[in-house]
Design an enzyme around this catalytic site. Structure first.
Site, PDB file in Angstrom:
ATOM      1  N   HIS A  15      39.320  32.799  48.106  1.00 43.06           N
ATOM      2  CA  HIS A  15      39.000  33.350  47.028  1.00 43.06           C
ATOM      3  C   HIS A  15      37.282  33.749  46.706  1.00 43.06           C
ATOM      4  O   HIS A  15      37.424  33.191  46.193  1.00 43.06           O
ATOM      5  CB  HIS A  15      39.967  33.166  45.871  1.00 43.06           C
ATOM      6  CG  HIS A  15      40.004  34.203  44.315  1.00 43.06           C
ATOM      7  ND1 HIS A  15      41.219  34.215  44.263  1.00 43.06           N
ATOM      8  CD2 HIS A  15      39.295  34.598  43.671  1.00 43.06           C
ATOM      9  CE1 HIS A  15      41.067  35.211  43.249  1.00 43.06           C
ATOM     10  NE2 HIS A  15      39.909  35.142  43.180  1.00 43.06           N
ATOM     11  N   HIS A  17      34.633  37.225  45.601  1.00 39.19           N
ATOM     12  CA  HIS A  17      34.567  38.866  44.693  1.00 39.19           C
ATOM     13  C   HIS A  17      33.316  39.441  45.604  1.00 39.19           C
ATOM     14  O   HIS A  17      32.304  37.965  45.549  1.00 39.19           O
ATOM     15  CB  HIS A  17      34.891  38.799  44.000  1.00 39.19           C
ATOM     16  CG  HIS A  17      35.974  38.537  43.186  1.00 39.19           C
ATOM     17  ND1 HIS A  17      36.368  39.398  42.639  1.00 39.19           N
ATOM     18  CD2 HIS A  17      36.513  37.296  42.169  1.00 39.19           C
ATOM     19  CE1 HIS A  17      37.425  39.055  42.142  1.00 39.19           C
ATOM     20  NE2 HIS A  17      37.825  37.391  41.999  1.00 39.19           N
ATOM     21  N   LYS A 100      46.857  41.273  46.852  1.00 39.89           N
ATOM     22  CA  LYS A 100      46.930  40.873  45.236  1.00 39.89           C
ATOM     23  C   LYS A 100      48.066  41.493  44.622  1.00 39.89           C
ATOM     24  O   LYS A 100      47.356  42.403  44.124  1.00 39.89           O
ATOM     25  CB  LYS A 100      45.081  40.962  45.189  1.00 39.89           C
ATOM     26  CG  LYS A 100      44.621  40.696  43.899  1.00 39.89           C
ATOM     27  CD  LYS A 100      44.687  39.020  43.932  1.00 39.89           C
ATOM     28  CE  LYS A 100      44.279  38.347  42.278  1.00 39.89           C
ATOM     29  NZ  LYS A 100      43.444  38.007  42.477  1.00 39.89           N
ATOM     30  N   HIS A 137      47.484  36.858  40.467  1.00 38.42           N
ATOM     31  CA  HIS A 137      46.245  36.541  39.259  1.00 38.42           C
ATOM     32  C   HIS A 137      47.534  36.168  38.218  1.00 38.42           C
ATOM     33  O   HIS A 137      48.073  36.772  37.473  1.00 38.42           O
ATOM     34  CB  HIS A 137      45.518  37.487  39.074  1.00 38.42           C
ATOM     35  CG  HIS A 137      44.649  36.887  37.617  1.00 38.42           C
ATOM     36  ND1 HIS A 137      43.311  36.770  38.157  1.00 38.42           N
ATOM     37  CD2 HIS A 137      44.623  36.792  36.640  1.00 38.42           C
ATOM     38  CE1 HIS A 137      42.963  36.453  36.069  1.00 38.42           C
ATOM     39  NE2 HIS A 137      44.183  36.481  35.577  1.00 38.42           N
ATOM     40  N   HIS A 175      43.377  30.759  41.461  1.00 39.47           N
ATOM     41  CA  HIS A 175      42.401  29.966  40.307  1.00 39.47           C
ATOM     42  C   HIS A 175      43.373  29.270  38.968  1.00 39.47           C
ATOM     43  O   HIS A 175      43.366  29.956  38.096  1.00 39.47           O
ATOM     44  CB  HIS A 175      41.299  30.842  40.248  1.00 39.47           C
ATOM     45  CG  HIS A 175      41.980  32.423  39.580  1.00 39.47           C
ATOM     46  ND1 HIS A 175      42.743  32.688  38.790  1.00 39.47           N
ATOM     47  CD2 HIS A 175      41.549  33.584  40.274  1.00 39.47           C
ATOM     48  CE1 HIS A 175      43.177  33.942  38.562  1.00 39.47           C
ATOM     49  NE2 HIS A 175      41.846  34.308  39.490  1.00 39.47           N
ATOM     50  N   ASP A 248      36.842  31.730  43.682  1.00 41.41           N
ATOM     51  CA  ASP A 248      35.861  32.900  42.730  1.00 41.41           C
ATOM     52  C   ASP A 248      34.970  33.251  42.206  1.00 41.41           C
ATOM     53  O   ASP A 248      34.894  33.477  40.859  1.00 41.41           O
ATOM     54  CB  ASP A 248      37.487  32.655  41.761  1.00 41.41           C
ATOM     55  CG  ASP A 248      38.221  33.895  40.653  1.00 41.41           C
ATOM     56  OD1 ASP A 248      37.966  35.133  41.030  1.00 41.41           O
ATOM     57  OD2 ASP A 248      37.927  33.533  39.358  1.00 41.41           O
TER      58      ASP A 248
HETATM   59  O1  DOR Z   1      36.138  35.961  36.504  1.00 35.45           O
HETATM   60  C1  DOR Z   1      36.983  37.039  36.569  1.00 35.45           C
HETATM   61  N1  DOR Z   1      36.421  37.701  37.147  1.00 35.45           N
HETATM   62  N2  DOR Z   1      38.035  36.532  36.553  1.00 35.45           N
HETATM   63  C2  DOR Z   1      39.060  37.415  37.627  1.00 35.45           C
HETATM   64  O2  DOR Z   1      39.835  37.176  37.791  1.00 35.45           O
HETATM   65  C3  DOR Z   1      38.367  38.674  38.162  1.00 35.45           C
HETATM   66  C4  DOR Z   1      36.745  38.203  38.191  1.00 35.45           C
HETATM   67  C5  DOR Z   1      35.395  39.953  38.506  1.00 35.45           C
HETATM   68  O3  DOR Z   1      35.905  40.509  39.441  1.00 35.45           O
HETATM   69  O4  DOR Z   1      34.511  39.571  38.090  1.00 35.45           O
HETATM   70 ZN    ZN Z   2      39.002  36.032  41.362  1.00 37.04          ZN
END
Ligand code: DOR
Ligand code: ZN
Length: 344
Positions: A15, A17, A100, A137, A175, A248
């Site tokens: 997971h 970003h 997702k 989520h 998460h 995450d």
């Molecule tokens: O804290 C987070 N940041 N939770 C999420 O679900 C998305 C993520 C983000 O893309 O910044």
């Molecule tokens: Zn995330």
């Protein structure tokens, strides 16, 4: 005395970003230095809603992998109310591994998310049929529900009915942050798994408020009480194959976190494996780290385990305070602080 070292099969981040554009040049090398593969979240602006967009994004990520490093981004689709069920077969054929579900409004770049899960039932039907995983989520968005209760309420209101209606769908509860979620997964069948971030294993909600408000500890789902952290730690180190690593890691420019309405997300990619090693070592469970980081996720996704290795050393190393990030700064969680493990 020589420091303790630990060599494990190269891990994957289930997971992650990565954002887009020049941000990729900062964040992709951090992940690629430790992980062979990562599940890349599709919450870009605009979101990654088609196989074609996913493949273009994948190429931009690959272009940011430094020469000599091996890294495979595993792509995901962003579910919206309007996604065409026919896109699932196309995406599956293109190598997209999962889709997702963001409840609309639950988190960063989720406004285009799903307003009512019933609206995407034909898509979930197609996913079940084509063997595409659903990543969730798991938080309700109802503002009447206390922020700290939104995950537990999601289980009863949405996840349980979803699992009942799609028993053949493989689901990752992403998460997870609560005892309720850990227990729910432990009691569920083999089609449900969960990812665990390192920050939810390391910290409870006091971290956000220690000596002042600390925005770099703010993420969604938000950190919870100590009893929840302990339940997550127990799940991660228990040897149960349905729990696996998902950082995450969610980069935001520092000025957008240190803000009157600061963004949610902890940037943990640069030292993720050192931090997980520290957590597992402190719990007396280093022998469980390899399965958690390198086997369980691949097995659940039906992908081959990696063949290369990663070596960690139990030695102090100070993390940089920040990294250049496009024309801003990116501050990692625990930046400027000393970690007790490092990469060999
Ligand atoms: O804290 C987070 N940041 N939770 C999420 O679900 C998305 C993520 C983000 O893309 O910044
Ligand atoms: Zn995330």
């Amino acid at each position: 005395m020589a420091p303790l070292t630990l060599t494990i099969t190269r891990p994957d981040d289930w997971h992650l970003h990565l954002r887009d554009g020049s941000a990729l040049n900062t964040v992709v090398p951090h992940t690629a230095s430790q992980f062979a593969r990562a599940i890349v979240m599709p919450n870009l602006k605009p979101p990654v809603t088609t196989a074609a967009l996913a493949l273009e994004y994948q190429q931009r990520i690959l272009d940011a992998v430094p020469a000599g490093m091996q890294f495979e981004p595993l792509m995901t689709l962003y579910l919206t109310d309007n996604i065409n069920p026919a896109e699932i077969a196309i995406a599956k054929a293109a190598g997209v591994v999962a889709a997702k579900l963001y409840p609309a409004g639950a988190t960063t770049n989720s406004d285009a998310g799903v307003t009512d899960i019933k609206k995407i039932y034909p898509v979930l039907e197609a996913m079940q049929k084509h063997g595409m995983l659903l990543l969730v989520h798991g938080e309700v968005t109802n503002q009447d529900i206390d922020l700290f209760d939104r995950e537990a309420v999601f289980i009863d209101q949405h996840l349980e009915p979803l699992r009942r209606d799609f028993p053949g769908l493989k689901i990752v509860f992403e998460h997870i942050t609560t005892q309720e979620a850990a227990q729910y997964v432990q009691e569920a069948n083999e089609n449900l798994a969960a990812t665990l971030t390192v920050h939810h294993l390391m910290f409870n909600r006091n971290a956000i408020f220690t000596g002042g408000i600390r925005p770099h500890y703010y993420c969604l789902p938000v950190l919870k009480r100590e009893k929840h952290r302990l339940a997550l730690l127990q799940a991660a180190t228990s040897g149960d194959a349905r729990f696996f690593l998902g950082t995450d890691s969610a980069p935001h420019a520092a000025q957008l976190k240190e803000h009157s309405s600061g963004c949610a997300g902890c940037y943990t990619a640069p030292a993720a494996m050192a931090m997980y090693a520290q957590v597992f070592a402190n719990a007396g469970a280093l022998h469980q780290l390899e399965a958690f980081a390198s086997f369980n996720g691949a097995d659940f996704y039906g992908l081959a385990r990696n063949r290369s290795t990663l070596t960690l050393v139990q030695e102090d190393e100070m993390q940089p305070e920040s990294y250049p990030y496009a024309d801003a700064q990116l501050k990692p969680l625990l930046g400027g602080q000393t970690l007790s493990w490092r990469l060999a």
